[in-house]
Design an enzyme around this catalytic site. Structure first.
Site, PDB file in Angstrom:
ATOM      1  N   LYS A  58       0.804  -1.299  -0.115  1.00  0.00           N
ATOM      2  CA  LYS A  58       0.073   0.062   0.059  1.00  0.00           C
ATOM      3  C   LYS A  58       0.831   1.408   0.079  1.00  0.00           C
ATOM      4  O   LYS A  58       0.502   2.388  -0.249  1.00  0.00           O
ATOM      5  CB  LYS A  58      -0.907  -0.049   1.192  1.00  0.00           C
ATOM      6  CG  LYS A  58      -2.054  -1.110   1.156  1.00  0.00           C
ATOM      7  CD  LYS A  58      -3.089  -0.830   2.414  1.00  0.00           C
ATOM      8  CE  LYS A  58      -3.939  -2.108   2.208  1.00  0.00           C
ATOM      9  NZ  LYS A  58      -4.863  -2.015   3.664  1.00  0.00           N
ATOM     10  N   HIS A 122     -13.955 -20.375  -6.906  1.00  0.00           N
ATOM     11  CA  HIS A 122     -12.956 -21.221  -6.401  1.00  0.00           C
ATOM     12  C   HIS A 122     -12.996 -22.408  -7.397  1.00  0.00           C
ATOM     13  O   HIS A 122     -13.529 -22.515  -8.205  1.00  0.00           O
ATOM     14  CB  HIS A 122     -13.334 -21.697  -4.817  1.00  0.00           C
ATOM     15  CG  HIS A 122     -13.125 -20.616  -3.845  1.00  0.00           C
ATOM     16  ND1 HIS A 122     -11.869 -20.245  -3.608  1.00  0.00           N
ATOM     17  CD2 HIS A 122     -13.740 -19.495  -3.061  1.00  0.00           C
ATOM     18  CE1 HIS A 122     -11.883 -19.421  -2.709  1.00  0.00           C
ATOM     19  NE2 HIS A 122     -13.053 -19.032  -2.478  1.00  0.00           N
ATOM     20  N   TYR A 126     -14.574 -23.098 -11.093  1.00  0.00           N
ATOM     21  CA  TYR A 126     -13.711 -23.408 -12.115  1.00  0.00           C
ATOM     22  C   TYR A 126     -14.076 -24.895 -12.853  1.00  0.00           C
ATOM     23  O   TYR A 126     -14.020 -24.868 -14.008  1.00  0.00           O
ATOM     24  CB  TYR A 126     -12.279 -23.339 -11.968  1.00  0.00           C
ATOM     25  CG  TYR A 126     -11.999 -22.043 -11.159  1.00  0.00           C
ATOM     26  CD1 TYR A 126     -12.692 -20.789 -11.474  1.00  0.00           C
ATOM     27  CD2 TYR A 126     -10.718 -21.885 -10.160  1.00  0.00           C
ATOM     28  CE1 TYR A 126     -12.455 -19.628 -10.588  1.00  0.00           C
ATOM     29  CE2 TYR A 126     -10.716 -20.899  -9.394  1.00  0.00           C
ATOM     30  CZ  TYR A 126     -11.385 -19.725  -9.396  1.00  0.00           C
ATOM     31  OH  TYR A 126     -11.245 -18.564  -8.804  1.00  0.00           O
ATOM     32  N   ASP A 152      -7.577 -26.389  -8.828  1.00  0.00           N
ATOM     33  CA  ASP A 152      -6.954 -25.577  -8.107  1.00  0.00           C
ATOM     34  C   ASP A 152      -5.232 -26.194  -8.417  1.00  0.00           C
ATOM     35  O   ASP A 152      -4.436 -25.373  -8.780  1.00  0.00           O
ATOM     36  CB  ASP A 152      -6.955 -25.740  -6.614  1.00  0.00           C
ATOM     37  CG  ASP A 152      -7.955 -24.591  -6.090  1.00  0.00           C
ATOM     38  OD1 ASP A 152      -8.152 -23.831  -6.865  1.00  0.00           O
ATOM     39  OD2 ASP A 152      -8.269 -24.879  -4.936  1.00  0.00           O
TER      40      ASP A 152
END
Length: 382
Positions: A58, A122, A126, A152
């Site tokens: 940041k 998630h 997919y 994944d």
């Protein structure tokens, strides 16, 4: 090792990207995970062999530090949704202008283009979009996801690692890096290519759960034993099926034909009753050494102690006593040599890595004082 000398910057993420980074690390790459500051514990359970640098992204100074790390590395592995790195000014177009040899791997669910590119998701989403989830499940039941393995890890982390290795190989010829767009939807679908390309063979022409390889066939299923454990049966070919019937002590002449689909329910009932009469150990003794394609279903905490896996050294134990699979495949000359020490604490290597990347000690101290970076060497020694 095969990837010795390769430097990787892995932006901290969940599941697929850490797995990709661990693969690269296991085979010799130097993987530096970039964590956020003010994080008490890393969520990376696949940090084997990695180092950790903690940056405050940041802060413009933190972004500048990350840019310098990326520009002096071979690979950037980022798991964010489309546009996140561009907002930081660290997108692939920017970095490749300054380091044309950089390989920039972008691992996302839906890829860098298309109407879902910026959508959250998630593994199950997919997998659903890949078409494969529709095929997974028992007959007359809803589709179910097999853990989060297919999208994944297979379609995501593993396929991304393959893309990185291919890009490294091509860079040897061209001297140029490139951008890898690793979509878990497309990766999962590609892993499942056999499903598409074998439909004409008649393997998937029946409803879900009624085909040969999706639990429809009684000779490709699991069965409970008398001690509440299970055996896996994969006796597809006729010669293997004959060994199965013999091991079960059944008379083939009294049974329906193997490929009589209308009799599969009756055949499964018979197999279920027979398997329930002996323990898993007893069935293993009967089928070990045969070609019946019958094996015990091993729990995770027993897989490493099975004689076959033990003889091959298929599982390893780290310094903390945790057991995990040995890296695969096994290479004859440059095998993986996974690190067996503990996983890194967040920010444990900030000072040493920045020094290696050309930051002088005074500059590092200024960054630490300003909260731009974080160093947890003290925690690591506790």
């Amino acid at each position: 090792m095969a990837l010795a000398g390769v430097r990787v910057i892995e932006l901290a993420g969940l599941a697929p990207a850490p797995f990709c980074g661990m693969i690269l690390s296991d085979f010799g790459a130097r993987v530096i995970r970039v964590d956020r500051t003010k994080v008490t514990m890393a969520m990376d359970a696949q940090a084997r062999g990695k180092q950790s640098v903690a940056l405050n992204l940041k802060s413009p100074q933190g972004v500048a530090v990350l840019k310098k790390l990326c520009l002096q590395s071979d690979i950037v592995l980022e798991p964010f949704r489309k546009g996140v790195m561009e907002k930081l000014g660290l997108g692939p177009e920017e970095l490749l202008k300054e380091n044309p040899r950089l390989i920039y791997a972008r691992l996302t669910g839906y890829g860098q283009s298309g109407s879902y590119a910026k959508s959250a998701g998630h593994d199950i989403n997919y997998l659903a979009m890949s078409g494969l989830l529709s095929m997974l499940g028992r007959s007359s039941e809803k589709p179910y996801a097999p853990l989060n393995l297919v999208a994944d890890f297979a379609g995501g982390g593993l396929m991304c690692a393959l893309g990185i290795v291919l890009a490294l190989l091509e860079r040897n010829e061209s001297g140029q890096g490139q951008i890898i767009d690793a979509s878990m939807v497309e990766g999962a679908a590609y892993v499942g290519s056999f499903m598409w390309k074998s439909r004409s063979l008649g393997l998937w022409n029946r409803p879900r759960g009624e085909n040969m390889l999706d639990s429809g066939a009684p000779f490709y299923d699991t069965y409970q034993t008398s001690d509440g454990k299970h055996m896996a049966v994969g006796a597809i070919e006729p010669q293997f099926y004959d060994h199965l019937i013999k091991g079960l002590g059944l008379d083939a002449a009294s049974l329906p034909a193997q490929m009589s689909i209308s009799d599969w329910t009756e055949l499964r009932r018979t197999f279920t009753q027979v398997f329930a009469q002996k323990t898993q150990a007893e069935w293993s003794r009967i089928f070990d050494g045969t070609d019946a394609c019958v094996t015990p279903v091993l729990p995770l905490d027993e897989a490493g102690s099975h004689p076959h896996n033990r003889e091959r050294g298929s599982f390893l134990k780290d310094a903390q006593g945790e057991v995990s699979p040995r890296p695969a495949p096994v290479l004859s000359r440059t095998p993986a040599r996974p690190c067996l020490s503990r996983d890194p604490v967040v920010g444990e290597h900030t000072r040493s890595v920045l020094g290696e990347y050309g930051f002088d000690p005074d500059h590092i101290e200024q960054l630490l004082s300003a909260g731009v970076v974080e160093c947890n060497e003290a925690k690591a020694r506790l």
